[in-house]
Motif scaffolding. Structure first.
Motif, PDB file in Angstrom:
ATOM      1  N   TYR A   1      -9.660  -6.798   9.163  1.00 40.53           N
ATOM      2  CA  TYR A   1      -9.611  -5.363   8.891  1.00 40.53           C
ATOM      3  C   TYR A   1     -10.880  -4.687   9.392  1.00 40.53           C
ATOM      4  O   TYR A   1     -11.084  -3.501   9.165  1.00 40.53           O
TER       5      TYR A   1
ATOM      6  N   CYS B   1     -10.861  -4.428  15.998  1.00 45.35           N
ATOM      7  CA  CYS B   1      -9.574  -4.047  16.571  1.00 45.35           C
ATOM      8  C   CYS B   1      -8.953  -5.216  17.340  1.00 45.35           C
ATOM      9  O   CYS B   1      -9.640  -6.142  17.773  1.00 45.35           O
TER      10      CYS B   1
ATOM     11  N   HIS C   1      -3.647 -10.041  13.831  1.00 42.27           N
ATOM     12  CA  HIS C   1      -3.187  -8.994  12.918  1.00 42.27           C
ATOM     13  C   HIS C   1      -4.418  -8.169  12.577  1.00 42.27           C
ATOM     14  O   HIS C   1      -5.313  -8.643  11.868  1.00 42.27           O
TER      15      HIS C   1
ATOM     16  N   ASN D   1      -6.228  -3.800  13.008  1.00 41.45           N
ATOM     17  CA  ASN D   1      -6.032  -2.399  13.383  1.00 41.45           C
ATOM     18  C   ASN D   1      -6.036  -2.282  14.903  1.00 41.45           C
ATOM     19  O   ASN D   1      -6.577  -3.132  15.607  1.00 41.45           O
ATOM     20  N   GLU D   2      -5.426  -1.217  15.381  1.00 38.83           N
ATOM     21  CA  GLU D   2      -5.378  -0.970  16.823  1.00 38.83           C
ATOM     22  C   GLU D   2      -5.904   0.424  17.109  1.00 38.83           C
ATOM     23  O   GLU D   2      -5.782   1.324  16.289  1.00 38.83           O
TER      24      GLU D   2
ATOM     25  N   ILE E   1      -4.728   2.976  14.573  1.00 38.13           N
ATOM     26  CA  ILE E   1      -3.411   2.621  14.053  1.00 38.13           C
ATOM     27  C   ILE E   1      -3.685   1.580  12.970  1.00 38.13           C
ATOM     28  O   ILE E   1      -4.068   0.447  13.268  1.00 38.13           O
ATOM     29  N   LYS E   2      -3.538   1.976  11.742  1.00 37.07           N
ATOM     30  CA  LYS E   2      -3.961   1.173  10.601  1.00 37.07           C
ATOM     31  C   LYS E   2      -2.914   0.133  10.245  1.00 37.07           C
ATOM     32  O   LYS E   2      -1.938   0.431   9.581  1.00 37.07           O
ATOM     33  N   LYS E   3      -3.151  -1.077  10.686  1.00 41.10           N
ATOM     34  CA  LYS E   3      -2.248  -2.187  10.379  1.00 41.10           C
ATOM     35  C   LYS E   3      -2.808  -3.022   9.230  1.00 41.10           C
ATOM     36  O   LYS E   3      -2.077  -3.428   8.351  1.00 41.10           O
TER      37      LYS E   3
ATOM     38  N   GLU F   1      -6.106  -2.470   6.948  1.00 41.13           N
ATOM     39  CA  GLU F   1      -7.266  -1.617   6.690  1.00 41.13           C
ATOM     40  C   GLU F   1      -8.116  -2.123   5.526  1.00 41.13           C
ATOM     41  O   GLU F   1      -9.291  -1.786   5.419  1.00 41.13           O
TER      42      GLU F   1
ATOM     43  N   ASP G   1      -4.389  -5.269   2.228  1.00 41.06           N
ATOM     44  CA  ASP G   1      -3.523  -5.303   3.413  1.00 41.06           C
ATOM     45  C   ASP G   1      -3.560  -6.684   4.065  1.00 41.06           C
ATOM     46  O   ASP G   1      -2.542  -7.190   4.542  1.00 41.06           O
TER      47      ASP G   1
ATOM     48  N   ALA H   1      -0.465  -9.150   4.728  1.00 41.62           N
ATOM     49  CA  ALA H   1      -0.153  -9.703   6.051  1.00 41.62           C
ATOM     50  C   ALA H   1      -0.049 -11.225   5.974  1.00 41.62           C
ATOM     51  O   ALA H   1       0.860 -11.828   6.558  1.00 41.62           O
TER      52      ALA H   1
END
Length: 178
Positions: A109, A112, A131, A133-134, A147-149, A151, A155, A159
């Motif tokens: 988290y 990137c 896995h 953020n992007e 793009i919060k995958k 954070e 999270d 995941a």
């Protein structure tokens, strides 16, 4: 933003992050001795840490330090990234071992996807499940948005749970977590 302004902004963000992180940890870690596992206490602490991470990401986005970053520059930075001692060797040993059927995943988290993939690729590990953020790009330049995958720590846990849930049964029989 000029390079001097960018450097100064990054220094301020880093200093504020460190100070706020330390305060967050101090608030979570009390001097009370715990006699048994405290699930509710752990859950509250992770929620506090997660809220801190969300605020930190918001500050980074609002500061515009990510805006205009070139994708190729991010990849070059990843190639030069210094990971914790033994990290690259560990992943090289498990992914390059023909006797192992490994489906390794990296969850982050803090960094990137492009930075992480580039780092592992430069270490001879071209395919890695990442896995994280992007950054959002337009014409290979970051818009400054994330793009919060993943954070927060919560999270990250979700995941990880999804990875386990989606792995096939033969993967699960050989799963080891250390």
């Amino acid at each position: 933003m000029s390079s001097a302004d960018l450097r100064n902004t990054c220094e301020v963000l880093e200093r504020e992050y460190t100070e706020e992180y330390e305060r967050c940890m101090e608030n979570m870690l009390t001097n009370q001795k715990v006699k048994e596992f405290d699930y509710e206490g752990l859950k509250i602490a992770l929620e506090q840490l997660s809220e801190f991470e969300r605020r930190a990401n918001k500050k980074v986005i609002e500061s515009n330090v990510l805006k205009g970053l070139n994708l190729e520059d991010i990849k070059r930075a990843g190639e030069r990234l210094i990971l914790h001692d033994g990290c690259m060797n560990f992943f090289q040993s498990i992914t390059n071992n023909q006797h192992l059927n490994v489906n390794a995943h990296v969850l982050s988290y803090c960094w990137c996807v492009d930075l992480i993939r580039s780092s592992f690729s430069s270490g001879g590990i071209p395919t890695m499940n990442v896995h994280a953020n992007e950054f959002l790009y337009e014409n290979a330049l970051s818009t400054g948005e994330i793009i919060k995958k993943i954070e927060t720590p919560i999270d990250k846990l979700q995941a990880f749970t999804n990875i386990l849930k989606n792995s096939n049964e033969s993967d699960k029989t050989n799963l080891t977590i250390r």
